[in-house]
Structure formats: structure tokens, C-alpha cells
Write an enzyme that holds these catalytic residues in place. Structure first.
Site, PDB file in Angstrom:
ATOM      1  CG  ASP A  86       9.527   7.403 -26.558  1.00  0.00           C
ATOM      2  OD1 ASP A  86       9.888   6.794 -25.230  1.00  0.00           O
ATOM      3  OD2 ASP A  86       9.182   8.281 -26.538  1.00  0.00           O
ATOM      4  CD  GLU A 148       9.418   9.522 -20.609  1.00  0.00           C
ATOM      5  OE1 GLU A 148       8.871  10.174 -19.610  1.00  0.00           O
ATOM      6  OE2 GLU A 148       9.789   9.971 -21.427  1.00  0.00           O
TER       7      GLU A 148
END
Length: 387
Positions: A86, A148
Site C-alpha cells: 500500500d 502498513e
């Protein structure tokens, strides 16, 4: 000097950048990561990796990817090359180029995630190519996680599953090719005070939440001072734990007694400080500082916290990484998924080609001069821990 980088590597990074995978606490900005995992899975299966997707509970559009090549997967040995799929949201209109189109200029590759940290995956794959036709004594695993940048849901799911992945791990976060063995944790907390509103001309008609918050802030600052006197680690640029009072909201009009107030703050604990203990101490200190029975105080986490991280300096992984990079293992202030891998009995370092100064910024880039050295480091680590 112009650095030469393999066309395949650039093409892989181009495809990853072109696949948006923003994670954010704001649902309007949050995206899934399945397209990124589909791309990675295709490349790795072609190379002979066994690929597994691990769905994230309550997140149907998100998953982790575990891709393994060779060796036994009992966790007794092997190397994990780990990254998150991400990115953070981007500042629309502040980029000189499209953040989802890889652009090369000034000996740099520009695009969202190039440094933090989609750029790590093509480098890991390039290093792995050297070993696909060699018998690996221990497994090589490429791990790609979700979320994350927001909830750490991917890393939490891995830790909860508790399955063996390998003995050593490199997380390719942007560290400028320097090995990192320590970082602080993070807690984001809210103090919510409920009082009683009333006409400001008569204080006995209410109970001011804002005045109660004054006492709470005083207690927090006292506690911060005590923690900074008690805990110190010279391995960090800021060697003490920090507490930042980030924002406060309360009341609605000057002629009304404030009926409610809320303070948001964060704490960055050092290794050796445990979040459960810190939260208990916060509760024990804040509750008694309010004596008025008309006032109620709640301490509420704003999100799930991440523990501090410290890898033993005597770890074989640390020693090898220091020799390969020419740098002693250091610390950083930002958080990573390292505590979750460490909790699985995996010796872990953070080591990547990007720079944290580029992360979360418009015109994020990865310097071309960092790519080949990082690939060489990864090849050496694979040879050491997998052959």
C-alpha cells in the site's frame, strides 16, 4: 553519472506504480491491494515460486501474499524479503507528473510508492532470479503485506496466524541502504471528557470539561517528563520517548459552560517500554486528577498501537548486513512491520534503497544509483541464508 538499470525492472515498477493501492483511515480514500498482488503473483509463479494469498479478516479487498522458493518451510531457516503493497494518499495537484505513471528524469524514477515501498519488490525479484535454478537449502520467501500505512492489518494477520515463514527477514522500507535494528513504537490516544453545560453567568449550573482538560494536560506533561527522565536510549537521534499533544476540541460558545472536550495525542515509546503498561499508567494517572463527580473521563485508543522494535545487535543477520552495506546498524524514528515479524521469532532488519525524506511527499522518487547496490546486497543475503 547515469546508472544503468535493467529494462525489466523498470517495467515491473511501472506496472506496480500504475496500480493504485492507497490505504487510509478515511474510507473515502482507502483502496484494496489485490491488483498489486495479482501482478506480483504472476511474476513470481513464472519464476517457480509457490504463491499463497492470505485474506485479511473483515477486508475483502485486501490480502497478504506469501511466495516461497525452495527449502523447508518449518521456520528453522531461510530468508524473507518483505514489503508492504500500500501507499499513503497523494497530494493531487502538487505533483509535477502523474503519481501513477512512472517517470524517469534527473537519474531518478518518480511515482507514488517508488521509495515507500513498491520499488523494493522489483529489486527483490531481480535478486531472486539468480537463484531460481539453484537448489536452495533453506527457503526464500517474498512477502507482500496490506495496510502498513494505516492499520497494520496485514502484519497483524500474519502474527495472529503464527505460521512459520523463515528465520531471517529484511523489510525493504526506505533506509538509504543502511541497516536498521531499532525503531520507536507508536500510540495514538484520545482523552474524552464529558462535563455539564450551563449558563456561563453561574458556574454552579454546570461542570466545565475544558477546565478539567487543563488538569489532564498538566498531568500528561508531568508524566512525559517522568518518562523522559526514566527512559533513555542513546542509539536514537531523539533518545527519549516523546509525547505530542496534537489537537484539542471542546465547547461551542463563550457564554456556555463547556460540556465536552477531547484531546488527541501520540506517544513514541522506546524499546523496553510496553504499550499495555503505558496505557495502564495513563489511566492510573488521569482518572484521579478529576475530582468533580459531574465530570467523566475516558481514555480511548484512536487506532491499534505498534510496539517498539529492537533486534539484538549480536544477531547473525545484523553482522552480515553491516558487512555488506559498510554501515553499522542504526535506529529510525518511524514505525515498520518489524515488531510483528520479530514476535514470530524472526530475526529482522529494516533495509531498503529509498529515502524516508521522499516518503509521503509529492514527487516521490527512487534514485537509480540505489538500485544495483540494493540488488547486490539482496543477492548476497540470499546466498548466505538460503544456499
Amino acid at each position: 553519472m547515469v546508472s544503468t538499470v535493467l529494462p525489466d525492472l523498470k517495467e515491473q515498477l511501472r506496472q506496480l506504480v500504475a496500480s493504485p493501492s492507497v490505504s487510509a483511515v478515511d474510507p473515502a480514500l482507502d483502496m484494496g491491494n489485490l491488483r498489486v498482488l495479482e501482478i506480483l503473483s504472476t511474476w513470481l509463479e513464472t519464476l517457480g515460486f509457490k504463491v499463497e494469498l492470505m485474506p485479511i479478516p473483515d477486508n475483502p479487498n485486501k490480502a497478504n501474499m506469501i511466495a516461497t522458493l525452495g527449502g523447508s518451510t518449518d521456520g528453522s531457516g531461510g530468508l524473507i524479503l518483505s514489503g508492504h503493497t500500500d501507499t499513503v494518499p497523494y497530494d493531487e495537484g502538487r505533483w509535477q507528473s502523474d503519481p501513477f505513471k512512472l517517470e524517469e528524469r534527473e537519474n531518478r524514477l518518480y511515482g507514488l510508492g517508488t521509495s515507500d515501498m513498491k520499488g523494493f519488490f522489483p529489486l527483490a525479484i531481480e535478486a531472486a532470479k539468480t537463484f531460481v535454478h539453484k537448489p536452495l537449502r533453506q527457503p526464500l520467501t517474498i512477502l507482500a503485506t496490506a495496510d502498513e500505512e494505516s492499520s497494520m492489518a496485514g502484519a497483524r494477520a500474519l502474527a495472529s496466524a503464527g505460521r512459520p515463514l523463515g528465520r531471517f527477514a529484511v523489510i525493504g522500507e526506505p533506509t538509504g541502504l543502511r541497516p536498521i535494528r531499532m525503531h520507536k513504537g507508536i500510540m495514538m490516544e484520545s482523552v474524552r471528557i464529558t462535563g455539564q453545560s450551563g449558563h456561563s453567568s453561574n458556574p454552579t449550573l454546570g461542570a466545565s470539561a475544558l477546565e478539567a482538560m487543563y488538569s489532564v494536560i498538566g498531568e500528561l506533561l508531568s508524566l512525559r517528563k517522568e518518562w523522559q527522565q526514566k527512559y533513555n536510549n542513546p542509539g536514537f537521534e531523539i533518545p527519549v520517548p516523546t509525547m505530542n499533544l496534537g489537537c484539542i476540541h471542546g465547547g461551542d460558545n463563550p457564554n456556555r459552560i463547556c460540556g465536552s472536550a477531547e484531546l488527541h495525542f501520540d506517544i513514541r515509546p522506546l524499546p523496553g517500554m510496553y504499550i499495555a503498561d503505558l496505557r495502564a499508567e495513563l489511566n492510573n494517572r488521569l482518572q484521579p486528577c478529576i475530582q468533580d463527580k459531574k465530570i467523566h473521563i475516558d481514555l480511548v485508543p484512536l487506532c491499534q498501537s505498534t510496539e517498539p522494535f529492537e533486534q539484538d545487535i549480536n544477531s547473525e543477520l545484523i553482522k552480515v548486513a553491516e558487512k555488506l552495506t559498510g554501515h553499522s546498524a542504526e535506529s529510525v524514528a518511524f514505525c515498520t512491520e518489524a515488531p510483528y515479524l520479530k514476535s514470530m521469532n524472526i530475526d529482522t532488519i529494516v533495509l531498503g534503497p529509498g529515502d524516508i525524506d521522499q516518503a509521503h511527499q509529492p514527487d516521490e522518487y527512487l534514485g537509480l544509483e540505489r538500485i544495483n547496490p540494493m540488488v547486490d546486497i539482496l543477492r548476497s543475503l540470499i546466498a548466505r541464508f538460503c544456499l
